[in-house]
Design an enzyme around this catalytic site. Structure first.
Site, PDB file in Angstrom:
ATOM      1  N   ASN A  51      -1.180  -0.163 -11.346  1.00 28.65           N
ATOM      2  CA  ASN A  51      -0.731  -1.314 -10.554  1.00 28.65           C
ATOM      3  C   ASN A  51      -1.856  -1.832  -9.694  1.00 28.65           C
ATOM      4  OD1 ASN A  51      -0.141  -1.172  -7.413  1.00 28.65           O
ATOM      5  ND2 ASN A  51       0.123   0.907  -8.219  1.00 28.65           N
ATOM      6  N   SER A  52      -1.801  -3.135  -9.457  1.00 30.43           N
ATOM      7  CA  SER A  52      -2.747  -3.748  -8.515  1.00 30.43           C
ATOM      8  C   SER A  52      -1.966  -4.768  -7.689  1.00 30.43           C
ATOM      9  CB  SER A  52      -3.898  -4.432  -9.249  1.00 30.43           C
ATOM     10  OG  SER A  52      -3.403  -5.511 -10.017  1.00 30.43           O
ATOM     11  N   LEU A  55      -1.118  -4.619  -1.770  1.00 29.41           N
ATOM     12  CA  LEU A  55      -0.474  -4.556  -0.451  1.00 29.41           C
ATOM     13  C   LEU A  55       0.215  -5.865  -0.052  1.00 29.41           C
ATOM     14  CD1 LEU A  55      -2.907  -2.382   1.722  1.00 29.41           C
ATOM     15  CD2 LEU A  55      -0.996  -1.662   0.283  1.00 29.41           C
ATOM     16  N   CYS A 112      -6.211   2.708   1.402  1.00 35.55           N
ATOM     17  CA  CYS A 112      -6.242   1.274   1.083  1.00 35.55           C
ATOM     18  C   CYS A 112      -7.577   0.892   0.459  1.00 35.55           C
ATOM     19  CB  CYS A 112      -6.164   0.434   2.356  1.00 35.55           C
ATOM     20  SG  CYS A 112      -4.575   0.312   3.064  1.00 35.55           S
ATOM     21  N   LYS A 140      -1.738   9.635   4.741  1.00 41.36           N
ATOM     22  CA  LYS A 140      -1.652   9.589   3.272  1.00 41.36           C
ATOM     23  C   LYS A 140      -3.050   9.455   2.692  1.00 41.36           C
ATOM     24  CE  LYS A 140       0.681   7.519  -0.633  1.00 41.36           C
ATOM     25  NZ  LYS A 140       1.740   6.634  -1.066  1.00 41.36           N
ATOM     26  N   ASN A 167      -2.039   9.435  -3.024  1.00 39.07           N
ATOM     27  CA  ASN A 167      -1.962   8.042  -3.445  1.00 39.07           C
ATOM     28  C   ASN A 167      -2.439   7.957  -4.901  1.00 39.07           C
ATOM     29  OD1 ASN A 167      -1.777   5.180  -3.401  1.00 39.07           O
ATOM     30  ND2 ASN A 167      -2.227   5.194  -1.214  1.00 39.07           N
ATOM     31  N   THR A 168      -2.463   6.764  -5.444  1.00 37.23           N
ATOM     32  CA  THR A 168      -2.890   6.583  -6.838  1.00 37.23           C
ATOM     33  C   THR A 168      -4.396   6.820  -6.977  1.00 37.23           C
ATOM     34  OG1 THR A 168      -3.180   4.256  -6.366  1.00 37.23           O
ATOM     35  CG2 THR A 168      -1.101   4.881  -7.386  1.00 37.23           C
ATOM     36  N   GLY A 218       3.281  12.272  -6.882  1.00 36.22           N
ATOM     37  CA  GLY A 218       2.353  12.072  -7.991  1.00 36.22           C
ATOM     38  C   GLY A 218       3.038  12.592  -9.243  1.00 36.22           C
ATOM     39  N   THR A 241       6.749   6.278  -9.340  1.00 38.07           N
ATOM     40  CA  THR A 241       6.822   5.596 -10.629  1.00 38.07           C
ATOM     41  C   THR A 241       8.147   5.831 -11.353  1.00 38.07           C
ATOM     42  OG1 THR A 241       4.425   5.703 -10.776  1.00 38.07           O
ATOM     43  CG2 THR A 241       5.606   5.355 -12.839  1.00 38.07           C
TER      44      THR A 241
HETATM   45  C1  LIG Z   1       3.813  -0.409  -7.835  1.00 33.39           C
HETATM   46  C2  LIG Z   1       3.270   0.557  -6.827  1.00 33.39           C
HETATM   47  C3  LIG Z   1       3.048   0.133  -5.508  1.00 33.39           C
HETATM   48  C4  LIG Z   1       2.541   1.022  -4.558  1.00 33.39           C
HETATM   49  N1  LIG Z   1       2.354   0.601  -3.265  1.00 33.39           N
HETATM   50  C5  LIG Z   1       1.924   1.477  -2.330  1.00 33.39           C
HETATM   51  C6  LIG Z   1       1.799   1.090  -0.968  1.00 33.39           C
HETATM   52  O1  LIG Z   1       2.100  -0.038  -0.574  1.00 33.39           O
HETATM   53  N2  LIG Z   1       1.355   2.023  -0.086  1.00 33.39           N
HETATM   54  C7  LIG Z   1       1.033   3.307  -0.451  1.00 33.39           C
HETATM   55  O2  LIG Z   1       0.654   4.125   0.409  1.00 33.39           O
HETATM   56  N3  LIG Z   1       1.165   3.707  -1.743  1.00 33.39           N
HETATM   57  C8  LIG Z   1       1.597   2.825  -2.670  1.00 33.39           C
HETATM   58  N4  LIG Z   1       1.749   3.244  -3.972  1.00 33.39           N
HETATM   59  C9  LIG Z   1       1.430   4.637  -4.327  1.00 33.39           C
HETATM   60  C10 LIG Z   1       2.699   5.513  -4.328  1.00 33.39           C
HETATM   61  O3  LIG Z   1       3.290   5.531  -3.048  1.00 33.39           O
HETATM   62  C11 LIG Z   1       2.386   6.958  -4.779  1.00 33.39           C
HETATM   63  O4  LIG Z   1       1.467   7.522  -3.849  1.00 33.39           O
HETATM   64  C12 LIG Z   1       1.774   7.045  -6.166  1.00 33.39           C
HETATM   65  O5  LIG Z   1       2.347   6.078  -7.033  1.00 33.39           O
HETATM   66  C13 LIG Z   1       1.906   8.426  -6.799  1.00 33.39           C
HETATM   67  O6  LIG Z   1       3.266   8.770  -7.009  1.00 33.39           O
HETATM   68  P1  LIG Z   1       4.016   8.533  -8.441  1.00 33.39           P
HETATM   69  O7  LIG Z   1       3.113   9.096  -9.494  1.00 33.39           O
HETATM   70  O8  LIG Z   1       5.314   9.281  -8.319  1.00 33.39           O
HETATM   71  O9  LIG Z   1       4.218   7.070  -8.583  1.00 33.39           O
HETATM   72  C14 LIG Z   1       2.245   2.366  -4.930  1.00 33.39           C
HETATM   73  C15 LIG Z   1       2.465   2.779  -6.253  1.00 33.39           C
HETATM   74  C16 LIG Z   1       2.970   1.910  -7.200  1.00 33.39           C
HETATM   75  C17 LIG Z   1       3.204   2.403  -8.604  1.00 33.39           C
END
Ligand SMILES: Cc1cc2nc3c(=O)[nH]c(=O)nc-3n(C[C@H](O)[C@H](O)[C@H](O)COP(=O)(O)O)c2cc1C
Length: 285
Positions: A51-52, A55, A112, A140, A167-168, A218, A241
Site C-alpha cells: 500500500n501507498s 497517511l 512515517c 510504533k 509497521n510495513t 504483521g 491486512t
Molecule cells: C492499507 C494500510 C494502511 C496503513 N496505514 C497505517 C497508518 O496510517 N499508520 C500506521 O502506523 N500503520 C499503518 N499501516 C500499517 C499497519 O498498521 C500494520 O503495521 C502493518 O500492516 C502490519 O500488519 P498486517 O501485516 O497485519 O497488515 C497500514 C497498513 C495498510 C495495509
C-alpha cells in the site's frame, strides 16, 4: 487483547467490526489534513499486500472536531495514532490530545516516510512528546531499523510506555504486462502473511531488550498466529491486512486463540506472553 492495526479499519464505516475489538486504533493523524498519494494505492501480491496510502487523514483539527466524538460513541477504548515530519509535530499532536478523555492511549507512528529512523531520532521524538501528555505512549517502529532492539531501548529511555511492532516494510510490485510499478507512487509498504516471521523476530528481540508491553502485528490472521506473537513477548495483537479479506477476523481470532490457550492449559492470554523465552516448554495436552 485484540486491536486493529492503524489504517486497516474504518470504525465509522464498520462499527460492528470495531466493537469486536478490545481497543480501536485510528489511522495516523498528522497536524494538517493530507490527501494521501495518487492512485493506484493498493496492490495484492502473492504473500501479502502493498500500500501507498500516504497517511491520508483529516488532520488533528478534523479528528478532534468531527471524528473523535463519533468514534467515542462506539463504546470501544480509543487509541489515536499520530505522525509527522519533525519531533515538534508529535509534541503538538500529543498536547492536543492530552485533555481528551475519550483517548486512552497515543501511538507514535515513528515509521512515517521522511522521518529519520535512526535510534536517536525515534528517541528524540518520544522525548519531545513525553512531557506534553500524561497518556500512555506506544512507539510504533519499523522492522527495517538497523538495530531494532537498540531503537527500542532508546525509546524506552525517552519515556515510551509500550511498543507497537511492526509497521510495513518497503516493497515493489510490477505489472505483469508492462513491467512498470503497479502502485502510483511506485514503492509501497508491504504487509500480510510474509511479514509474520519478521514481526515475530522484532517482538522477540524487543521483549528481551526492554520488557515493555508490546502490541504485536504483521500478518496475524489466525488464533495460532496470535498465540505465537504472545509467546514471542506481545501483550496484545493487532489485526491489519486480514481485515480487508475477513471483517469477521476479530471474533474469529479471539475464539481460535481461546481454543489454543485452552489446549495448552493456559487460563489467560497473559499466561502465554513470553513463553518462547522460557527454558521449559508448554505443549498441547
Ligand atoms: C492499507 C494500510 C494502511 C496503513 N496505514 C497505517 C497508518 O496510517 N499508520 C500506521 O502506523 N500503520 C499503518 N499501516 C500499517 C499497519 O498498521 C500494520 O503495521 C502493518 O500492516 C502490519 O500488519 P498486517 O501485516 O497485519 O497488515 C497500514 C497498513 C495498510 C495495509
Amino acid at each position: 487483547m485484540i486491536l486493529n492495526a492503524s489504517g486497516c479499519l474504518d470504525a465509522l464505516e464498520a462499527p460492528e467490526v470495531a466493537r469486536a475489538l478490545d481497543a480501536f486504533v485510528t489511522k495516523t493523524v498528522t497536524p494538517l489534513a493530507r490527501e494521501g498519494n495518487r492512485p493506484v494505492r493498493i496492490a495484492e501480491t502473492d504473500a501479502g499486500m502493498l500500500n501507498s496510502i500516504g497517511l491520508e487523514n483529516p488532520g488533528i483539527e478534523g479528528l478532534l472536531a468531527d471524528k473523535l466524538p463519533r468514534l467515542a460513541g462506539l463504546g470501544v477504548p480509543l487509541w489515536v495514532s499520530v505522525g509527522g515530519f519533525a519531533a515538534s509535530d508529535y509534541a503538538e499532536l500529543c498536547a492536543a490530545l492530552d485533555d481528551r478523555a475519550e483517548v486512552t492511549t497515543i501511538e507514535l507512528n515513528l515509521s512515517c516516510p521522511n522521518v529519520e529512523e535512526a535510534p536517536e531520532s525515534a528517541a528524540e521524538i518520544v522525548a519531545a512528546a513525553r512531557p506534553r501528555t500524561s497518556k500512555p505512549l506506544y512507539a510504533k517502529l519499523s522492522p527495517a531499523a538497523t538495530d531494532l532492539p537498540e531503537t527500542a531501548r532508546a525509546v524506552q529511555a525517552a519515556g515510551a510506555d509500550g511498543l507497537s511492532l511492526v509497521n510495513t516494510i518497503k516493497g515493489l510490485a510490477l505489472d505483469e504486462r508492462t513491467l512498470e510499478p503497479r502502485l502510483g507512487r511506485e514503492l509501497g509498504g508491504y504487509s500480510g502473511p510474509a511479514l509474520k516471521p519478521i514481526a515475530l523476530a522484532a517482538v522477540y528481540q524487543c521483549y528481551r531488550a526492554t520488557g515493555l508491553p508490546i502490541v504485536g502485528m504483521g500478518g496475524v490472521s489466525t488464533g495460532r498466529d496470535a498465540l505465537e506473537f504472545l509467546a514471542a513477548g506481545a501483550a496484545a495483537v493487532a489485526l491489519g491486512t486480514v481485515l480487508f479479506s475477513d471483517p469477521e477476523a476479530p471474533g474469529r481470532v479471539r475464539r481460535e486463540l481461546a481454543e489454543e490457550l485452552a489446549a495448552r492449559g493456559l487460563p489467560q492470554p497473559s499466561d502465554a506472553t513470553g513463553l518462547a523465552h522460557a527454558s521449559g516448554t508448554v505443549t498441547v495436552a
